[in-house]
Design a protein around this motif. Structure first.
Motif, PDB file in Angstrom:
ATOM      1  N   ALA A  51       0.841  -1.208   0.000  1.00 19.34           N
ATOM      2  CA  ALA A  51       0.000   0.000   0.000  1.00 19.34           C
ATOM      3  C   ALA A  51       0.873   1.254   0.000  1.00 19.34           C
ATOM      4  O   ALA A  51       0.624   2.209  -0.745  1.00 19.34           O
ATOM      5  N   GLN A  52       1.913   1.239   0.818  1.00 24.20           N
ATOM      6  CA  GLN A  52       2.834   2.384   0.879  1.00 24.20           C
ATOM      7  C   GLN A  52       3.574   2.557  -0.449  1.00 24.20           C
ATOM      8  O   GLN A  52       3.719   3.664  -0.948  1.00 24.20           O
ATOM      9  N   VAL A  70       1.627  -9.697  -4.710  1.00 26.38           N
ATOM     10  CA  VAL A  70       1.304  -9.674  -3.278  1.00 26.38           C
ATOM     11  C   VAL A  70      -0.173  -9.987  -3.074  1.00 26.38           C
ATOM     12  O   VAL A  70      -0.533 -10.818  -2.228  1.00 26.38           O
ATOM     13  N   TYR A  71      -1.027  -9.353  -3.860  1.00 30.20           N
ATOM     14  CA  TYR A  71      -2.462  -9.597  -3.704  1.00 30.20           C
ATOM     15  C   TYR A  71      -2.818 -11.049  -4.013  1.00 30.20           C
ATOM     16  O   TYR A  71      -3.618 -11.660  -3.312  1.00 30.20           O
ATOM     17  N   GLN A  79      -8.143  -7.785  -6.325  1.00 29.68           N
ATOM     18  CA  GLN A  79      -7.116  -6.747  -6.286  1.00 29.68           C
ATOM     19  C   GLN A  79      -5.934  -7.131  -7.169  1.00 29.68           C
ATOM     20  O   GLN A  79      -5.332  -6.261  -7.811  1.00 29.68           O
ATOM     21  N   ALA A  80      -5.604  -8.409  -7.217  1.00 27.82           N
ATOM     22  CA  ALA A  80      -4.494  -8.869  -8.062  1.00 27.82           C
ATOM     23  C   ALA A  80      -4.797  -8.598  -9.531  1.00 27.82           C
ATOM     24  O   ALA A  80      -3.948  -8.076 -10.264  1.00 27.82           O
ATOM     25  N   GLU A  85      -3.847  -5.430 -14.317  1.00 25.74           N
ATOM     26  CA  GLU A  85      -4.380  -4.642 -15.430  1.00 25.74           C
ATOM     27  C   GLU A  85      -3.713  -3.268 -15.494  1.00 25.74           C
ATOM     28  O   GLU A  85      -3.291  -2.813 -16.561  1.00 25.74           O
ATOM     29  N   LEU A  86      -3.586  -2.610 -14.351  1.00 25.68           N
ATOM     30  CA  LEU A  86      -2.910  -1.314 -14.313  1.00 25.68           C
ATOM     31  C   LEU A  86      -1.443  -1.431 -14.707  1.00 25.68           C
ATOM     32  O   LEU A  86      -0.915  -0.569 -15.414  1.00 25.68           O
TER      33      LEU A  86
END
Length: 124
Positions: A51-52, A70-71, A79-80, A85-86
């Motif tokens: 997240a950081q 990680v997800y 979330q993965a 995708e991003l």
């Protein structure tokens, strides 16, 4: 080898914590550390670190790809997929994603198949 992996991850985390912080490399390093925590498994620390890293470098393709890892490792498939995708939209290699062992189960997901088709169209 597998029985020594946790010690190797702990050593990598220790070495990473000794590195001086600098913006872009800090996000890359932090995303790597998140992956090490995920593999220990220490999901809380893995998710906090990723997240950081994402706050520090929200569109860094490598950070986004490591976020997908990680997800996936921590059982957060939705979330993965979104992070992958991003990462692909930001320029991460679909070829690399298709070879990553930690994404083997994710590759069976129909949403991954859609990503591969979208990525192929974008590459043309």
């Amino acid at each position: 080898y597998r029985d020594r992996a946790p010690d190797a991850y702990r050593q990598a985390i220790k070495l990473a914590s000794q590195q001086p912080n600098s913006s872009a490399s800090d996000a890359d390093l932090r995303s790597s550390v998140a992956g090490y925590y995920a593999k220990l498994p220490d999901n809380a620390k893995a998710l906090a670190e990723i997240a950081q890293a994402r706050r520090q470098a929200p569109m860094n393709p490598t950070v986004l790809f490591k976020a997908a890892l990680v997800y996936e490792i921590t059982g957060r498939r939705e979330q993965a997929i979104n992070a992958l995708e991003l990462a692909l939209q930001s320029g991460y290699s679909m070829d690399e994603a298709s070879r990553e062992p930690d994404l083997a189960e994710l590759r069976k997901d129909p949403r991954y198949q859609r990503l591969t088709r979208t990525s192929s169209k974008r590459a043309q």
